[in-house]
Design an enzyme around this catalytic site. Structure first.
Site, PDB file in Angstrom:
ATOM      1  N   CYS A  36       0.823  -1.215   0.000  1.00  0.00           N
ATOM      2  CA  CYS A  36       0.000   0.000   0.000  1.00  0.00           C
ATOM      3  C   CYS A  36       0.846   1.249   0.000  1.00  0.00           C
ATOM      4  CB  CYS A  36      -0.847   0.079   1.248  1.00  0.00           C
ATOM      5  SG  CYS A  36      -1.892  -1.312   1.457  1.00  0.00           S
ATOM      6  N   ASP A  38       3.691   3.100   2.756  1.00  0.00           N
ATOM      7  CA  ASP A  38       4.669   3.104   3.837  1.00  0.00           C
ATOM      8  C   ASP A  38       4.516   1.933   4.808  1.00  0.00           C
ATOM      9  OD1 ASP A  38       5.540   5.366   2.694  1.00  0.00           O
ATOM     10  OD2 ASP A  38       4.902   6.728   4.272  1.00  0.00           O
ATOM     11  N   CYS A  63       8.157   7.591   3.514  1.00  0.00           N
ATOM     12  CA  CYS A  63       8.572   8.917   3.086  1.00  0.00           C
ATOM     13  C   CYS A  63       9.129   9.711   4.272  1.00  0.00           C
ATOM     14  CB  CYS A  63       7.394   9.648   2.457  1.00  0.00           C
ATOM     15  SG  CYS A  63       6.017   9.833   3.589  1.00  0.00           S
ATOM     16  N   CYS A 107       0.899   8.864   6.433  1.00  0.00           N
ATOM     17  CA  CYS A 107       2.244   8.303   6.543  1.00  0.00           C
ATOM     18  C   CYS A 107       2.796   8.485   7.952  1.00  0.00           C
ATOM     19  CB  CYS A 107       3.186   8.968   5.558  1.00  0.00           C
ATOM     20  SG  CYS A 107       2.436   9.535   4.042  1.00  0.00           S
TER      21      CYS A 107
END
Lengths: 212, 389
Positions: A36, A38, A63, A107
């Site tokens: 998906c 992270d 990220c 995230c």
């Protein structure tokens, strides 16, 4: 020039603290899914008498926002008791970082989820706190909210791929609305097992696909 | 910011640095011959402006081997694509169009709009390198089909479609064919006198020309309805005051097209792919090895996330882009990588490097070295790469 990330976030992104693994951790969690997006894994060492977090490490496949949050949250949790650490919110972590872009919430939340899950994992192993709760269908549903559907980037309940949940005296059966040879069948199965097996009163978890 | 002087810019697929010669060519049409293109019976400056506009049109037509009356200036490639799809759809007597599922957003989302208006849209599959399924294309054509729109070169992974074959199939079946050539124009030859393409989108912004101007080649006799209403400019096909400085800059960019430069770019690109894939383990080249636009490299770095890579590279003065969901405005993974059968993970760690005129071999070496260091660093903190050891 206005960059999406502030200096503090960039600093943590470049030099994250508490990165790594802990062998034989007292608590462990893996949140998110590589398919998906992270993913964060988080390891805890906890003092059995004081319930204080003595060591904490994380790894990130994510990220900048994910890496920075993983770093700050481990720093915030270290030295706290698990009760205190449990109450650290995403907002507090984001504030500590001096703010994060709205778009990056998902995230970043993942790293905070990982901490809570690792604590929960510790509690489950030790039959502590709310985990004295018996594992019911409702509890299984709560846990499945943390299993991502790689096709959608949302959890398996929200994306309606769970057909049925049965809990019978420590034996859990989860029926998944996918063929067993589906591209993501084994990944989802593994994820469900990981979320349910550590529970103190669970003896067996069965994940069944439509053709089984 | 002074730092930008030293930026190694490898996002030329998004837009390019304007060539100084282009700007110089444009200037007189802002400060000296700044009138609109008037009729021949008006004042001198307007007639001169009109001549400049038509000269620019002539140059662009020549580059495509078409007639100058077949070139319509627009404001950007997106507008050209909108005009091609909506214009043909509104004029044609059918309600079916065919596109590939890896088209860039201007074609993809225009097709979706037409779908909402009641059109039937076929989204053709592509194989693992990004090539359109030709048999599926043939099978999809029917009496109601008014247009096929399949790009020339892909924006992300560089795949070159066999436009000649596609154009011939469309010609045989009497269906109009449009191709978005934004990522090939100037880098590869396009010849409408040999290949029966009816509509072609071209833009100077990817070849060091100005932004704010582009064109649509429309073969003479093609039934198409004007989309921008207003005056009678552009042979009554696109209203609005002509962007003459833009058109002149566009033509200058066309004048600067250079076969040797394209070979130099291709070599830098090949060196980059070779260097990265041999120096860094667990990489995947997205798109074909040979049949790709000369300026494009797209590589997935396993176990790491694309936004983290671009951010680290940016701090080292290198500008690239990624197909990661974390990087995109919609938080969706690249539809191109997913379209070629890649999973979200493949999109998550994909990085696009696109070359242009102002890159050099020295930069290639630095990019390979820096990318290698960045990937190593990110893999050190990735839970996935540890598992693989």
């Amino acid at each position: 020039m206005s960059m999406p990330y502030n200096e503090k976030v960039i600093e943590y992104f470049q030099n994250p603290k508490n990165v790594g693994e802990i062998e034989d951790p007292d608590g462990y969690a893996k949140e998110g899914s590589p398919a998906c997006g992270d993913m964060v894994s988080l390891y805890l060492k906890v003092d059995e008498d004081t319930h204080e977090i003595t060591d904490i490490k994380f790894m990130s496949y994510g990220c900048a926002s994910n890496i920075a949050t993983g770093s700050i949250i481990t720093e915030m949790a270290k030295g706290k008791t698990i009760e205190e650490a449990k109450n650290i919110t995403w907002k507090e972590a984001a504030e500590e970082l001096g703010g994060l872009p709205d778009l990056k919430t998902h995230c970043s939340v993942l790293a905070v989820d990982a901490l809570r899950e690792a604590i929960r994992n510790y509690e489950e192993r030790h039959g502590l706190g709310q985990e004295d709760r018996k594992t019911t269908e409702e509890v299984v549903e709560e846990r499945l909210k943390h299993v991502m559907n790689p096709m959608k980037g949302l959890d398996v309940l929200k994306t309606n791929i769970i057909n049925n949940i049965k809990v019978d005296d420590g034996h859990i059966t989860v029926e998944v609305d996918l063929e067993s040879d589906h591209q993501f069948a084994s990944a989802i199965k593994e994820d469900i097992m990981e979320k349910l097996e550590p529970r103190w009163d669970v003896e067996e978890v069965k994940v069944i696909f439509v053709d089984e | 910011m002074d730092m930008q002087k030293d930026t190694i810019y490898l996002d030329n697929g998004a837009s390019t640095k304007t060539d100084k010669k282009v700007l110089e060519a444009m200037k007189p049409y802002m400060f000296e011959t700044y009138a609109v293109a008037t009729s021949d019976f008006a004042y001198t400056m307007g007639i001169e402006a009109k001549e400049a506009l038509n000269e620019a049109r002539e140059k662009i037509a020549k580059e495509l081997k078409g007639g100058s009356q077949e070139i319509i200036f627009t404001s950007c490639a997106t507008e050209s694509n909108n005009l091609a799809l909506k214009g043909v759809a509104e004029k044609g007597d059918g309600d079916h169009i065919v596109i590939s599922k890896i088209e860039d957003f201007p074609v993809l989302n225009t097709a979706k709009t037409l779908e909402k208006r009641g059109f039937d849209v076929t989204y053709l599959d592509v194989d693992e390198k990004g090539f359109v399924d030709i048999e599926q294309l043939k099978d999809s054509l029917k009496d109601e089909t008014v247009l096929v729109s399949i790009q020339h070169g892909n924006q992300e992974i560089g795949t070159l479609q066999d436009v000649e074959k596609i154009a011939k199939i469309c010609e045989e079946e009497d269906v109009l064919y449009h191709t978005d050539a934004t990522h090939t124009f100037g880098r590869l030859p396009i010849d409408v006198s040999k290949v029966p393409m009816d509509l072609v989108t071209v833009s100077p912004h990817t070849i060091h020309g100005p932004r704010g101007t582009a064109a649509l080649y429309i073969r003479e006799g093609t039934p198409i309805k004007k989309q921008m209403d207003g005056g009678f400019q552009e042979n009554n096909m696109r209203a609005g005051v002509e962007n003459i400085p833009g058109a002149v800059g566009f033509a200058e960019a066309v004048d600067l097209i250079d076969e040797e430069e394209n070979e130099r770019i291709r070599k830098m690109r090949d060196d980059l792919i070779k260097g990265i894939t041999s120096d860094i383990p667990d990489t995947v080249l997205n798109g074909p090895e040979k049949e790709r636009t000369p300026q494009n490299a797209n590589i997935t770095f396993q176990y790491v996330e694309g936004e983290s890579i671009t951010l680290h590279l940016d701090m080292r003065g290198i500008a690239v882009s990624t197909g990661s969901a974390c990087f995109s405005k919609s938080l969706e993974a690249s539809h191109v990588i997913l379209g070629i059968g890649g999973d979200h993970e493949r999109a998550h760690g994909s990085v696009r490097f696109t070359f242009g005129r102002f890159n050099n071999e020295e930069q290639v070496d630095k990019v390979i070295k820096d990318t290698s260091e960045v990937i190593e660093r990110l893999r050190e903190i990735s839970p996935l790469s540890k598992k693989e050891e």
